[in-house]
Design a protein around this motif. Structure first.
Motif, PDB file in Angstrom:
ATOM      1  N   ARG A   1       0.814  -1.224   0.000  1.00  0.00           N
ATOM      2  CA  ARG A   1       0.000   0.000   0.000  1.00  0.00           C
ATOM      3  C   ARG A   1       0.845   1.271   0.000  1.00  0.00           C
ATOM      4  O   ARG A   1       0.306   2.371  -0.073  1.00  0.00           O
ATOM      5  N   VAL A   2       2.146   1.132   0.087  1.00  0.00           N
ATOM      6  CA  VAL A   2       3.015   2.317   0.048  1.00  0.00           C
ATOM      7  C   VAL A   2       3.159   2.747  -1.417  1.00  0.00           C
ATOM      8  O   VAL A   2       3.430   1.912  -2.284  1.00  0.00           O
ATOM      9  N   ALA A   3       2.970   4.051  -1.684  1.00  0.00           N
ATOM     10  CA  ALA A   3       3.069   4.547  -3.065  1.00  0.00           C
ATOM     11  C   ALA A   3       4.448   4.241  -3.619  1.00  0.00           C
ATOM     12  O   ALA A   3       5.453   4.497  -2.962  1.00  0.00           O
ATOM     13  N   GLY A   4       4.482   3.701  -4.832  1.00  0.00           N
ATOM     14  CA  GLY A   4       5.758   3.347  -5.460  1.00  0.00           C
ATOM     15  C   GLY A   4       6.013   1.853  -5.442  1.00  0.00           C
ATOM     16  O   GLY A   4       6.827   1.355  -6.212  1.00  0.00           O
ATOM     17  N   VAL A   5       5.310   1.135  -4.577  1.00  0.00           N
ATOM     18  CA  VAL A   5       5.472  -0.318  -4.512  1.00  0.00           C
ATOM     19  C   VAL A   5       4.483  -0.955  -5.490  1.00  0.00           C
ATOM     20  O   VAL A   5       3.295  -0.666  -5.458  1.00  0.00           O
ATOM     21  N   ARG A   6       4.998  -1.803  -6.375  1.00  0.00           N
ATOM     22  CA  ARG A   6       4.127  -2.446  -7.365  1.00  0.00           C
ATOM     23  C   ARG A   6       3.773  -3.864  -6.938  1.00  0.00           C
ATOM     24  O   ARG A   6       2.701  -4.378  -7.272  1.00  0.00           O
ATOM     25  N   ALA A   7       4.689  -4.542  -6.284  1.00  0.00           N
ATOM     26  CA  ALA A   7       4.391  -5.887  -5.785  1.00  0.00           C
ATOM     27  C   ALA A   7       5.350  -6.167  -4.640  1.00  0.00           C
ATOM     28  O   ALA A   7       6.493  -5.706  -4.645  1.00  0.00           O
ATOM     29  N   ALA A   8       4.846  -6.901  -3.645  1.00  0.00           N
ATOM     30  CA  ALA A   8       5.669  -7.196  -2.476  1.00  0.00           C
ATOM     31  C   ALA A   8       5.506  -8.658  -2.105  1.00  0.00           C
ATOM     32  O   ALA A   8       4.424  -9.225  -2.242  1.00  0.00           O
ATOM     33  N   LEU A   9       6.599  -9.240  -1.648  1.00  0.00           N
ATOM     34  CA  LEU A   9       6.554 -10.610  -1.144  1.00  0.00           C
ATOM     35  C   LEU A   9       7.270 -10.643   0.189  1.00  0.00           C
ATOM     36  O   LEU A   9       8.363 -10.108   0.324  1.00  0.00           O
ATOM     37  N   ALA A  10       6.648 -11.280   1.147  1.00  0.00           N
ATOM     38  CA  ALA A  10       7.337 -11.429   2.430  1.00  0.00           C
ATOM     39  C   ALA A  10       7.731 -12.883   2.606  1.00  0.00           C
ATOM     40  O   ALA A  10       8.031 -13.336   3.680  1.00  0.00           O
ATOM     41  N   HIS A  11       7.696 -13.628   1.530  1.00  0.00           N
ATOM     42  CA  HIS A  11       8.046 -15.040   1.610  1.00  0.00           C
ATOM     43  C   HIS A  11       8.566 -15.467   0.253  1.00  0.00           C
ATOM     44  O   HIS A  11       7.954 -16.245  -0.450  1.00  0.00           O
TER      45      HIS A  11
END
Lengths: 185, 194
Positions: free
Chosen positions: B112-122
């Protein structure tokens, strides 16, 4: 999550796909979250009822997960996925020989009185039936363009058709639908 | 279904063109001919009336049944994934929070942070040579590793700081665990969305 007007982000999908193909089930889970609404909606409009749409949506994602290694990456992830869902819907119908879809529209959000609500519901049901009753080749084009708002070019790529064929089938689908709705009005 | 009706109106206008105009939501954008033609105006009005339920259906909100995601995730998750737990002691007993919960919380807040397109925590499966415990939890502390694809053009150091602050606050609020270390890996930069 950022994305275009329809919430799509092909570059981020490709990044996630790469991670998923490397074995990350979490990356695939994120892809499922991003595309589940579109896949379910296509299945719902193609099949005309929620139970079948739910089954097909689950099957599509599990099939996609097992087929990831074979995905050549020549098209975008969504193109590949939407092709799977359309084919799944068509084979589902062939298997189950559905001659009369069982519509179950979402509850109408209206402040109208009970009589008007019933009429709206009947109209919505008739529309769902009419769409699900279109011939399969016309229905796939109609659902992808009209419901998912995909361009002619995108629909053509998903269904491996020419754009001219997409336009022709869309026009026929709309005409048939309008004739059907005329009978209900 | 039987196709009925003529292909052209008495004025010569193509019926399919008019239907497409209505279905594309362009009925109000009349051509100069349509502006002066009662046949076209009547047909457009009639098609709009008939098409209204299709338009309503297109705009109708569709809710995805919750069970779909659960079913798919259960099917794809590898059997060997072992869950660790964070522990919160309260006067009335222990609360255990799985590291997976911490990882999902971190991922969603980072996305949800502006600039982040995809995130993985695993990012990597646990069986790899260098297992990355993405969200390791021990006692009341959590250490989190987040891998990201971000939009090209951002100040990456500042972006990482924003993500770290956002994720830390969210982990504290949602889980009650204390994030002691948040490692941010910028894995890729993507072209800005058109």
């Amino acid at each position: 999550v950022s994305g275009d007007a329809a919430g799509r982000d092909p570059a981020a999908d490709t990044w996630l796909l790469d991670k998923a193909r490397g074995g990350s089930s979490e990356a695939f889970e994120v892809l499922v979250r991003r595309h589940r609404l579109a896949v379910y909606r296509i299945a719902l409009r193609m099949l005309g009822n929620r139970a079948d749409a739910e089954d097909v949506t689950q099957d599509v994602f599990i099939q996609a997960w097992t087929a990831l290694a074979g995905f050549a990456g020549r098209s975008s992830f969504s193109t590949w996925l939407y092709r799977i869902v359309v084919n799944r819907c068509l084979s589902h119908q062939r298997r189950h020989r559905v001659t009369e879809p069982m519509p179950d529209a979402e509850p109408a959000a209206t402040t109208a009185g009970p009589e008007q609500t019933t009429v709206d519901r009947q109209r919505a049901d008739a529309t769902i039936r009419a769409i699900a009753g279109l011939p399969p080749d016309l229905r796939a084009v109609f659902v992808l363009h009209q419901s998912e708002r995909l361009s002619y070019a995108e629909v053509a790529t998903i269904l491996t058709l020419s754009e001219a064929t997409v336009r022709g089938r869309l026009a026929r689908a709309r005409r048939m639908l309008l004739d059907e709705l005329k009978a209900w009005s | 279904m039987v196709m009925t009706g003529p292909d052209r109106l008495p004025c010569g206008a193509d019926v399919d063109d008019l239907i497409n105009q209505v279905a594309d939501g362009d009925a109000a954008h009349r051509t100069p001919h349509q502006d002066g033609c009662p046949h076209c105006q009547a047909a457009l009005a009639e098609y709009q009336r008939l098409w209204a339920p299709v338009q309503d259906l297109t705009e109708q909100h569709v809710a995805v049944p919750d069970g779909i995601l659960d079913h798919v995730i259960r099917a794809i998750r590898t059997a060997g994934e072992q869950a660790g737990y964070g522990l919160l002691r309260t006067p009335l007993g222990l609360t255990r929070i799985a590291d997976r919960v911490v990882a999902v919380t971190a991922r969603i807040s980072a996305e949800r942070v502006a600039g982040v397109r995809a995130a993985l925590a695993h990012e990597h499966p646990p069986s790899r040579e260098q297992p990355e415990a993405v969200a390791g939890v021990q006692g009341g502390s959590a250490a989190i590793r987040i891998t990201l694809a971000v939009t090209y053009g951002h100040d990456l150091v500042a972006l990482a700081d924003r993500i770290r602050a956002t994720v830390a606050a969210r982990i504290r609020t949602v889980t009650g665990l204390e994030p002691v270390e948040i490692t941010i890996i910028i894995d890729d930069v993507l072209e800005p969305l058109g």
